[in-house]
Write a protein that holds these residues in place. Structure first.
Motif, PDB file in Angstrom:
ATOM      1  N   PHE A   1      20.236  -1.229 149.089  1.00  0.00           N
ATOM      2  CA  PHE A   1      21.550  -1.309 148.439  1.00  0.00           C
ATOM      3  C   PHE A   1      21.834  -2.796 148.253  1.00  0.00           C
ATOM      4  N   THR A   2      21.740  -3.245 147.000  1.00  0.00           N
ATOM      5  CA  THR A   2      21.776  -4.689 146.739  1.00  0.00           C
ATOM      6  C   THR A   2      23.018  -5.079 145.954  1.00  0.00           C
TER       7      THR A   2
ATOM      8  N   ARG B   1      34.317  -5.303 148.916  1.00  0.00           N
ATOM      9  CA  ARG B   1      34.583  -3.857 148.886  1.00  0.00           C
ATOM     10  C   ARG B   1      33.405  -3.027 149.412  1.00  0.00           C
ATOM     11  N   PHE B   2      32.236  -3.660 149.537  1.00  0.00           N
ATOM     12  CA  PHE B   2      31.017  -2.904 149.849  1.00  0.00           C
ATOM     13  C   PHE B   2      30.618  -3.080 151.316  1.00  0.00           C
ATOM     14  N   ASN B   3      30.253  -1.980 151.968  1.00  0.00           N
ATOM     15  CA  ASN B   3      29.898  -2.034 153.399  1.00  0.00           C
ATOM     16  C   ASN B   3      28.415  -1.820 153.628  1.00  0.00           C
ATOM     17  N   ARG B   4      27.854  -0.867 152.897  1.00  0.00           N
ATOM     18  CA  ARG B   4      26.493  -0.433 153.176  1.00  0.00           C
ATOM     19  C   ARG B   4      25.487  -1.273 152.380  1.00  0.00           C
ATOM     20  N   VAL B   5      25.478  -2.577 152.641  1.00  0.00           N
ATOM     21  CA  VAL B   5      24.669  -3.493 151.829  1.00  0.00           C
ATOM     22  C   VAL B   5      23.430  -3.920 152.613  1.00  0.00           C
ATOM     23  N   THR B   6      22.262  -3.756 152.008  1.00  0.00           N
ATOM     24  CA  THR B   6      21.037  -4.193 152.698  1.00  0.00           C
ATOM     25  C   THR B   6      20.546  -5.545 152.179  1.00  0.00           C
ATOM     26  N   HIS B   7      20.867  -5.880 150.913  1.00  0.00           N
ATOM     27  CA  HIS B   7      20.387  -7.137 150.333  1.00  0.00           C
ATOM     28  C   HIS B   7      21.481  -7.753 149.466  1.00  0.00           C
ATOM     29  N   ARG B   8      21.532  -9.072 149.472  1.00  0.00           N
ATOM     30  CA  ARG B   8      22.447  -9.802 148.596  1.00  0.00           C
ATOM     31  C   ARG B   8      21.644 -10.824 147.820  1.00  0.00           C
ATOM     32  N   LEU B   9      21.823 -10.840 146.502  1.00  0.00           N
ATOM     33  CA  LEU B   9      21.195 -11.890 145.686  1.00  0.00           C
ATOM     34  C   LEU B   9      22.305 -12.715 145.073  1.00  0.00           C
TER      35      LEU B   9
ATOM     36  N   VAL C   1      18.112 -17.455 141.073  1.00  0.00           N
ATOM     37  CA  VAL C   1      18.501 -16.919 142.385  1.00  0.00           C
ATOM     38  C   VAL C   1      18.647 -18.093 143.338  1.00  0.00           C
ATOM     39  N   LEU C   2      19.819 -18.165 143.985  1.00  0.00           N
ATOM     40  CA  LEU C   2      20.035 -19.252 144.936  1.00  0.00           C
ATOM     41  C   LEU C   2      19.316 -18.933 146.236  1.00  0.00           C
ATOM     42  N   PRO C   3      18.895 -19.949 146.962  1.00  0.00           N
ATOM     43  CA  PRO C   3      18.278 -19.695 148.257  1.00  0.00           C
ATOM     44  C   PRO C   3      19.263 -18.977 149.175  1.00  0.00           C
ATOM     45  N   ALA C   4      18.744 -18.126 150.054  1.00  0.00           N
ATOM     46  CA  ALA C   4      19.601 -17.411 150.998  1.00  0.00           C
ATOM     47  C   ALA C   4      20.295 -18.429 151.902  1.00  0.00           C
TER      48      ALA C   4
END
Ligand code: ATP
Length: 244
Positions: A29-30, A198-206, A213-216
């Motif tokens: 879930f990204t 608003r989102f809770n069930r997040v496995t990845h963020r880009l 894409v910015l570095p994590a």
């Protein structure tokens, strides 16, 4: 698995994405985050095959979707659900027919269409609207109708462009809940949003900035704020992007 390999997307001479690389596992879930114009929608539009990359490759599962012919594209699109501003509801068709559309395109039998559409409408809490026109629904209900249409094909991947924009808290929570429910059932979800809270069930963020894409955040401490992608970012820019 979804993989972007050095993907560039140009609209005319303007590069909306500049050498983007990332991988996302099946069932993730990204959230795609970043300033307006950063390239979030462009990533979703590429995954939906509404656009083709100018260069680079995109893998979904084992298949490259970067340059599909018409037949391959229509086959691939059956496994993808998309909801966003650029896909409109048919105003002169009732809600049932709007949701039925992707099933009619693939020639499903009328009895299967009846049961699938009813189930999809029930899932988004809109069973009572089947004979109504989309214009008779509220904004939040129209969004849920779009989601019903996006998932009626039972896609493995759902792409949602700003699914909570302009919704009140209650409607937004309902839309987020639906996406999370599909994810729990194994569907891979990618959401472009300015409303990450608003989102809770997040496995990845880009995080995107200026088409890259910015570095994590963790990378910030490891390499002193220097880039890990195709583009350089100042420490100030990265700190602002991550709210540090
Ligand atoms: N059809 C198009 N023609 C020309 N330029 C475009 C087109 N679509 C997007 N762009 C440009 O590409 C860049 C990336 O746009 P994109 O819509 O992917 O950003 P975004 O991060 O989704 O922005 P927002 O948060 O405002 O929706 C922007 O500079 C935008 O102006």
């Amino acid at each position: 698995m979804i993989q972007f390999k050095n993907v560039t997307l140009k609209y005319g001479t303007h590069a909306a994405l500049k050498g983007v690389n990332f991988q996302l596992p099946k069932g993730s879930f990204t959230l795609l985050e970043g300033h307006s114009g950063a390239g979030k929608s462009s990533i979703l539009r590429l995954l939906a095959t509404f656009e083709q990359p100018s260069s680079g490759d995109i893998l979904v599962g084992k298949s490259s979707i970067a340059r599909l012919n018409r037949r391959e594209r229509s086959h691939y699109r059956r496994s993808v659900g998309y909801t966003g501003f650029d896909v409109e509801l048919l105003e002169n068709r009732n809600c049932f027919d709007n949701v039925a559309l992707p099933l009619r395109v693939v020639g499903l039998s009328e009895s299967d269409i009846q049961s699938r559409v009813k189930a999809a409408l029930a899932r988004v809490g809109l069973s009572h609207t089947d004979r109504m026109l989309p214009s008779e629904l509220s904004g939040g209900q129209q969004l849920r109708l779009q989601i019903a249409r996006a998932v009626v094909n039972r896609p493995a991947l759902v792409l949602a462009d700003e699914p909570t924009a302009q919704l009140d808290d209650e409607s937004a929570a309902r839309v987020v809940g639906l996406l999370e429910e599909f994810n729990r059932a194994g569907v891979t979800i990618i959401v472009a949003t300015h409303e990450a809270h608003r989102f809770n069930r997040v496995t990845h963020r880009l995080k995107l900035g200026e088409g890259a894409v910015l570095p994590a955040p963790a990378d910030l401490s490891h390499n002193g704020g220097r880039e890990s992608g195709a583009q350089s970012f100042s420490k100030d820019f990265l700190n602002k992007a991550y709210g540090a």
